[in-house]
Enzyme design. Structure first.
Site, mmCIF file in Angstrom:
data_model
loop_
_atom_site.group_PDB
_atom_site.id
_atom_site.type_symbol
_atom_site.label_atom_id
_atom_site.label_comp_id
_atom_site.label_asym_id
_atom_site.label_seq_id
_atom_site.Cartn_x
_atom_site.Cartn_y
_atom_site.Cartn_z
ATOM 1 N N ARG A 53 0.825 -1.220 0.000
ATOM 2 C CA ARG A 53 0.000 0.000 0.000
ATOM 3 C C ARG A 53 0.857 1.268 0.000
ATOM 4 O O ARG A 53 0.360 2.369 -0.195
ATOM 5 C CB ARG A 53 -0.968 -0.023 1.199
ATOM 6 C CG ARG A 53 -1.986 1.087 1.190
ATOM 7 C CD ARG A 53 -3.248 0.772 2.003
ATOM 8 N NE ARG A 53 -3.000 -0.005 3.200
ATOM 9 C CZ ARG A 53 -2.485 0.478 4.340
ATOM 10 N NH1 ARG A 53 -2.179 1.741 4.433
ATOM 11 N NH2 ARG A 53 -2.293 -0.323 5.379
ATOM 12 N N TYR A 106 -15.821 18.529 -14.517
ATOM 13 C CA TYR A 106 -16.296 17.140 -14.582
ATOM 14 C C TYR A 106 -17.273 16.886 -13.429
ATOM 15 O O TYR A 106 -16.984 17.222 -12.278
ATOM 16 C CB TYR A 106 -15.100 16.194 -14.514
ATOM 17 C CG TYR A 106 -15.514 14.756 -14.415
ATOM 18 C CD1 TYR A 106 -16.289 14.168 -15.410
ATOM 19 C CD2 TYR A 106 -15.153 13.993 -13.323
ATOM 20 C CE1 TYR A 106 -16.684 12.845 -15.305
ATOM 21 C CE2 TYR A 106 -15.535 12.667 -13.214
ATOM 22 C CZ TYR A 106 -16.313 12.100 -14.206
ATOM 23 O OH TYR A 106 -16.710 10.810 -14.097
ATOM 24 N N ASP A 177 -6.882 20.110 -13.599
ATOM 25 C CA ASP A 177 -7.202 18.811 -14.179
ATOM 26 C C ASP A 177 -6.807 18.883 -15.656
ATOM 27 O O ASP A 177 -7.438 19.581 -16.448
ATOM 28 C CB ASP A 177 -8.699 18.525 -14.004
ATOM 29 C CG ASP A 177 -9.085 17.114 -14.438
ATOM 30 O OD1 ASP A 177 -8.404 16.563 -15.321
ATOM 31 O OD2 ASP A 177 -10.082 16.592 -13.905
ATOM 32 N N LYS A 202 -7.977 7.959 -19.322
ATOM 33 C CA LYS A 202 -8.276 8.536 -20.624
ATOM 34 C C LYS A 202 -7.039 8.500 -21.535
ATOM 35 O O LYS A 202 -6.587 7.438 -21.904
ATOM 36 C CB LYS A 202 -8.836 9.945 -20.408
ATOM 37 C CG LYS A 202 -9.947 10.004 -19.343
ATOM 38 C CD LYS A 202 -11.152 9.231 -19.751
ATOM 39 C CE LYS A 202 -12.295 9.121 -18.761
ATOM 40 N NZ LYS A 202 -12.272 9.675 -17.453
HETATM 41 C C1 LIG Z 1 -11.829 15.650 -16.665
HETATM 42 C C2 LIG Z 1 -12.001 14.439 -15.805
HETATM 43 N N1 LIG Z 1 -11.490 14.435 -14.559
HETATM 44 C C3 LIG Z 1 -11.631 13.371 -13.751
HETATM 45 C C4 LIG Z 1 -12.313 12.250 -14.139
HETATM 46 C C5 LIG Z 1 -12.466 11.075 -13.199
HETATM 47 O O1 LIG Z 1 -11.595 10.056 -13.587
HETATM 48 P P1 LIG Z 1 -11.881 8.476 -13.344
HETATM 49 O O2 LIG Z 1 -13.094 8.131 -14.124
HETATM 50 O O3 LIG Z 1 -10.609 7.860 -13.843
HETATM 51 O O4 LIG Z 1 -12.071 8.287 -11.893
HETATM 52 C C6 LIG Z 1 -12.861 12.206 -15.420
HETATM 53 C C7 LIG Z 1 -13.621 11.016 -15.872
HETATM 54 O O5 LIG Z 1 -14.329 11.071 -16.839
HETATM 55 C C8 LIG Z 1 -12.691 13.332 -16.270
HETATM 56 O O6 LIG Z 1 -13.197 13.346 -17.509
#
Ligand SMILES: Cc1ncc(COP(=O)(O)O)c(C=O)c1O
Length: 379
Positions: A53, A106, A177, A202
């Site tokens: 961990r 998001y 982000d 992604k």
């Molecule tokens: C811009 C953005 N940030 C964060 C996330 C969250 O990521 P995860 O789905 O890998 O937890 C997403 C998921 O679609 C996203 O598009």
């Protein structure tokens, strides 16, 4: 690691980073380290691995590449998902502090921030990240600014360097982000941000076969804090997933280059399509985010959104496509599309008729032919 001594371009780093030392007989690729514990007799030696961990060699290989691409080679910390990374990130916002955040971020990040605000942990102020004056006003007395750019799913563009400067003047920390842009198109740490976040699910992993997240920071104290969160809350990545993401990153530069070129062609054609009411893509000269993206980013990315006459037309499009896959998520080799408001937690600021498109690596003419036939059926 086999990182060369002189700085290399991101396209090279994506390939050469995170590899085992180049000794005779050594494997070329990082291994998948599958263990929950490590041999350690006697007193704990902090220089040695102790428990699964706290660290893992496969994480370390992935982290060194992402950290290098974001400009903080020792600063990446991988998580079980983008949201696990986001939760660790928001834990850095001091209790009672004001968190300023894009109103169209998001949806799960927004939901998380709203829950923390409802619990009295933070004061949340939601702003239009494309409106620098609004962000400046909200930053007075703020502890933290969280940006996402381009935004999901409205594809708005924030002036990241400008907003980082405003936050610094106001004494606030900044996180960005960078999921949509990837480290190849913008490096928020270089622009003045304190922490960068990715849903590595992604573009970084890039094959729609992994859920993974990562934070990157050049600040040793913040790095220690997020590592502490990972160890304490246990949202650790799996070695297999991390290895797949590392393998995916090797081709990120060529994948992104191709997908971005295709996105540009499709955006131009969609603009003149009679059924399409609006195309959102910063590469279009008429897009509200074009000037800022052209100035602050190294490309316009491969995400776009279209607005159709109504919700029904948007839904029908997702049934009518044959090559594009109607599915959520983005950034993989296969082109996906989705009417975003079908997701119950999507904010009302997202039009019901909006379809988000993640452009993949299929031939541009095949992608266009499929969209064209599907749109023709809506008329
Ligand atoms: C811009 C953005 N940030 C964060 C996330 C969250 O990521 P995860 O789905 O890998 O937890 C997403 C998921 O679609 C996203 O598009």
């Amino acid at each position: 690691m086999a990182d060369p001594a002189r700085p290399v371009s991101p396209a090279t780093l994506a390939v050469v980073g995170g590899r085992p030392p180049r000794t005779p007989g050594a494997p070329v690729n990082a291994g998948i380290e599958v263990t929950s514990t490590y041999v350690q007799p006697g007193d704990i030696d902090p220089a040695l691995p102790l428990y699964g961990r706290y660290g893992n060699e496969t994480w370390a290989a992935f982290e060194s590449v992402v950290g290098g691409l974001e400009g903080a080679p020792d600063g990446a910390v991988a998580f079980a998902s983008g949201m696990a990374a986001g939760a660790a990130l928001f834990s850095l916002v001091p209790r009672g502090g004001r968190l300023v955040m894009g109103a169209t971020s998001y949806n799960a990040m927004l939901a998380l921030a709203r829950e923390r605000a409802a619990a009295g942990d933070v004061e949340l102020v939601e702003v239009d990240v494309a409106d620098a004056d609004a962000v400046r006003a909200a930053l007075t007395g703020a502890a933290w600014l969280h940006l996402e750019s381009p935004t999901n799913p409205l594809i708005e563009v924030a002036d990241v360097p400008l907003l980082c400067g405003l936050a610094r003047e106001a004494g606030a920390r900044v996180s960005v982000d960078n999921t949509f842009a990837t480290p190849l198109l913008q490096n928020p740490l270089t622009d003045g941000a304190d922490v960068v976040m990715h849903s590595a699910t992604k573009y970084l992993a890039g094959h729609s076969d992994v859920v993974l997240g990562v934070l990157v920071t050049g600040d040793a104290g913040l790095r220690e804090a997020v590592e502490h969160q990972r160890a304490l809350l246990g949202a650790i990545p799996g070695p297999f997933e991390t290895w797949l993401a590392l393998r995916g990153i090797r081709t990120l530069p060529v994948r992104l280059e191709r997908a971005q070129a295709t996105a540009g062609v499709l955006a131009e054609r969609l603009v003149s399509h009679p059924v399409v009411a609006r195309v959102r893509y910063p590469g279009l000269a008429g897009d509200p985010g074009h000037a800022v993206a052209a100035r602050t980013m190294r490309g316009f990315g491969a995400m776009l959104a279209i607005e159709l006459p109504d919700r029904d037309a948007a839904d029908r499009l997702t049934h009518a496509v044959q090559l594009w896959t109607p599915a959520t998520s983005l950034g993989g080799v296969e082109s996906l599309l989705e009417r975003r408001r079908r997701i119950p937690s999507e904010p009302a600021t997202v039009p019901e008729s909006l379809v988000r498109l993640s452009v993949g690596l299929e031939d541009v003419e095949d992608l266009w032919a499929d969209l064209d036939q599907a749109l023709a059926g809506l008329g």
